[in-house]
Design an enzyme around this catalytic site. Sequence first.
Site, PDB file in Angstrom:
ATOM      1  N   ASP A  42      -2.816  -1.338  -1.805  1.00 53.82           N
ATOM      2  CA  ASP A  42      -2.826  -0.781  -3.152  1.00 53.82           C
ATOM      3  C   ASP A  42      -1.473  -0.139  -3.483  1.00 53.82           C
ATOM      4  O   ASP A  42      -0.852   0.489  -2.632  1.00 53.82           O
ATOM      5  CB  ASP A  42      -3.937   0.287  -3.224  1.00 53.82           C
ATOM      6  CG  ASP A  42      -4.056   0.900  -4.599  1.00 53.82           C
ATOM      7  OD1 ASP A  42      -4.301   0.142  -5.550  1.00 53.82           O
ATOM      8  OD2 ASP A  42      -3.902   2.129  -4.717  1.00 53.82           O
TER       9      ASP A  42
ATOM     10  N   GLU B   7      -0.445  -5.420  -3.878  1.00 55.78           N
ATOM     11  CA  GLU B   7      -0.668  -5.181  -5.299  1.00 55.78           C
ATOM     12  C   GLU B   7       0.648  -4.739  -5.922  1.00 55.78           C
ATOM     13  O   GLU B   7       1.015  -3.572  -5.864  1.00 55.78           O
ATOM     14  CB  GLU B   7      -1.735  -4.097  -5.528  1.00 55.78           C
ATOM     15  CG  GLU B   7      -2.147  -4.040  -6.989  1.00 55.78           C
ATOM     16  CD  GLU B   7      -2.241  -2.642  -7.594  1.00 55.78           C
ATOM     17  OE1 GLU B   7      -2.571  -2.543  -8.776  1.00 55.78           O
ATOM     18  OE2 GLU B   7      -1.971  -1.659  -6.886  1.00 55.78           O
TER      19      GLU B   7
HETATM   20  C1  GLC Z   1      -3.932   0.507  -8.272  1.00 60.32           C
HETATM   21  C2  GLC Z   1      -5.364   0.267  -8.687  1.00 60.32           C
HETATM   22  C3  GLC Z   1      -5.728   1.178  -9.808  1.00 60.32           C
HETATM   23  C4  GLC Z   1      -5.532   2.606  -9.356  1.00 60.32           C
HETATM   24  C5  GLC Z   1      -4.123   2.833  -8.777  1.00 60.32           C
HETATM   25  C6  GLC Z   1      -4.014   4.122  -8.034  1.00 60.32           C
HETATM   26  O1  GLC Z   1      -3.041   0.196  -9.261  1.00 60.32           O
HETATM   27  O2  GLC Z   1      -5.537  -1.092  -9.018  1.00 60.32           O
HETATM   28  O3  GLC Z   1      -7.044   0.963 -10.232  1.00 60.32           O
HETATM   29  O4  GLC Z   1      -5.733   3.468 -10.431  1.00 60.32           O
HETATM   30  O5  GLC Z   1      -3.775   1.819  -7.848  1.00 60.32           O
HETATM   31  O6  GLC Z   1      -4.584   4.043  -6.762  1.00 60.32           O
END
Ligand code: GLC
Length: 613
Positions: free
Chosen positions: A261, A303
């Site tokens: 993430d 991500e």
């Molecule tokens: C990522 C997730 C999102 C979250 C962020 C903070 O971008 O996809 O939903 O708010 O991380 O952890």
Amino acid sequence: MSMNREDEIYEGRLKKHMDELKWLYMELYDAPDMFEELCGNMSRVYKERKKALKELDLKREADPEWFKGNDMLGMMIYTGLFGGTLKGVEKHLDYLQSCGVNYVHLMPLMESPKDRSDGGYAVADFRKVQPELGTVDDLEHLAESCHKQNMSLCLDFVMNHTSEDHEWAKRARAGEKEYQDRYFFYDTWDIPAEYEKTVPQVFPTTAPGNFTWLEDCRKHVLTTFYPYQWDLDYRNPVVFNEMMYNFLFFANLGVDVIRIDAVPYIWKELGTSCRNLPKVHTIVRMMRMIGEIVCPGILLLGEVVMEPAKVVPYFGTVEKPECHMLYNVTTMATIWHTVAVQDVRLLRKQLDIVYGLPKDYTFLNYLRCHDDIGWGLDYDQLEEWDMLQAPHKRYLNDFYLGKVWESFSRGELYNDDPVTQDARFCGTTASMCGVETALESQDDRALEQALRLDLMLHAFMLMQAGIPVIYSGDEIGQLNDYSYKNEPEKGVDSRYVHRSSFRWDLAENAHKPDTVQGRIFEGLRKLETIRGEHEAFTAQAHGETIGWEDKAVLGIMRTGKTERITGIYNFGRSEKTVSWIGGGKDLLTGEDGAKGGYVTLKPYGFIWIREGL
Ligand code: GLC
């Protein structure tokens, strides 16, 4: 496998990576004792790894392309919304199989304070499941069941921050220096003020600023996301080691894909944007090697919600790979832009960039996910075509809000920043395609068009190389749900408009061809089946784009060893006829693809034409 054989395998993997791992670790931390601790724990985790998982590791090591087939189909699911609990999800694996899904991404499910969870992305305990969803044993059991059905399981690893309820955060708050050193704590505003000069905001409206003042211990703490999500300081080797143990803990539960993430944010330096810094890559590279030594069957999915030039480096290089897979985020946003403007030029340019990349790079393709759509488009290019950034973003938001003429979409703005006038967008695929509006106005023609658009966009996604991932509910055309507004924590966060309970009642219509659900479900199944049956859809096939004079029509040609498949997509709201001199069969109807050298497409229609080579 005998014990010695297992040791030999481990030694072999260690030997392959040891020099580089040690080099990077020492360069970053210069802490030999901590490195030794890391190595000791890696070997312990390997010893504890279950036989079945070790065998899967070997199988996947022998076939490193195992996740690149054209039969891969993913789905993103919230455990609670879909199955109630982990056991509930397990009971519904047959439904997922009926969707053709063999890759399941369960949204964050580790312990997280209910009222301050950011959808589970504020983790209070990396070793405990949210009690209402089940236990770690349930998770392990689910992973085993997935493997039995040839499904891979993906879990989020939220490594940038912890919840303020995490044990470390509590101890830091209570004044323990050792734990404060795991975060970014400051007595005065001097350094935070410096950071604020160069660090942009992620949630300018819902969580403005990058720091949070802790009144009880009278300190400022870095909180890039929500104030209750405290950024971890990876300059501290304890943080890196401990988080690697958490990562390996997930791996030993049987998780196949680790979604890292918010990876661009994990390293911070004063005077920078604190995004995509070189040391982020050092950390991801180390993580990749740790995985390859202890549990080579697992994949890293990064991500990285950034423009293409910033995304691609997260694959690393062929010799020194980092992530196995990344989200094709720009293509996703550009698709929605294309629908609004009926002009495929930018999408074509974007696809040409993607098709020019090495075929080893695997993208996850998607239309919608649990997050908002950020309008991160190539504005330098758009400006040449007279689409200027600020007004264009406004236009896209207005279009999807259903405010402009010819628009059929429904949804909500997200983090509408009063200063930059920037806003992102939330809504489900079906609502954004017009299904919600058409049903409400009982307009059959509009509904036809909405369903055609929904399926066309999915067909477009399925034609990209990589892994297509469907957002749970989209397979039955689930609509926006506005009830989140009445819930205290959720009310301000419009992402919840597309995070609602799975409608099992509507899923019953999945096989009824005269229902909205049935038409989308069966339509998707047909496309997915065709995709799985044709080698031109594999990552090895050559992709290229074709264009016509009409700016609303885009062609994609995928050439494999034995066949060529051409998809022609009409992003326009009127019927289009384009010339097509190639022959071939329409894969959906079985008829001749081009009659008399032309292809005619309804508004938002498409065709897949196959020619044997
Ligand atoms: C990522 C997730 C999102 C979250 C962020 C903070 O971008 O996809 O939903 O708010 O991380 O952890």
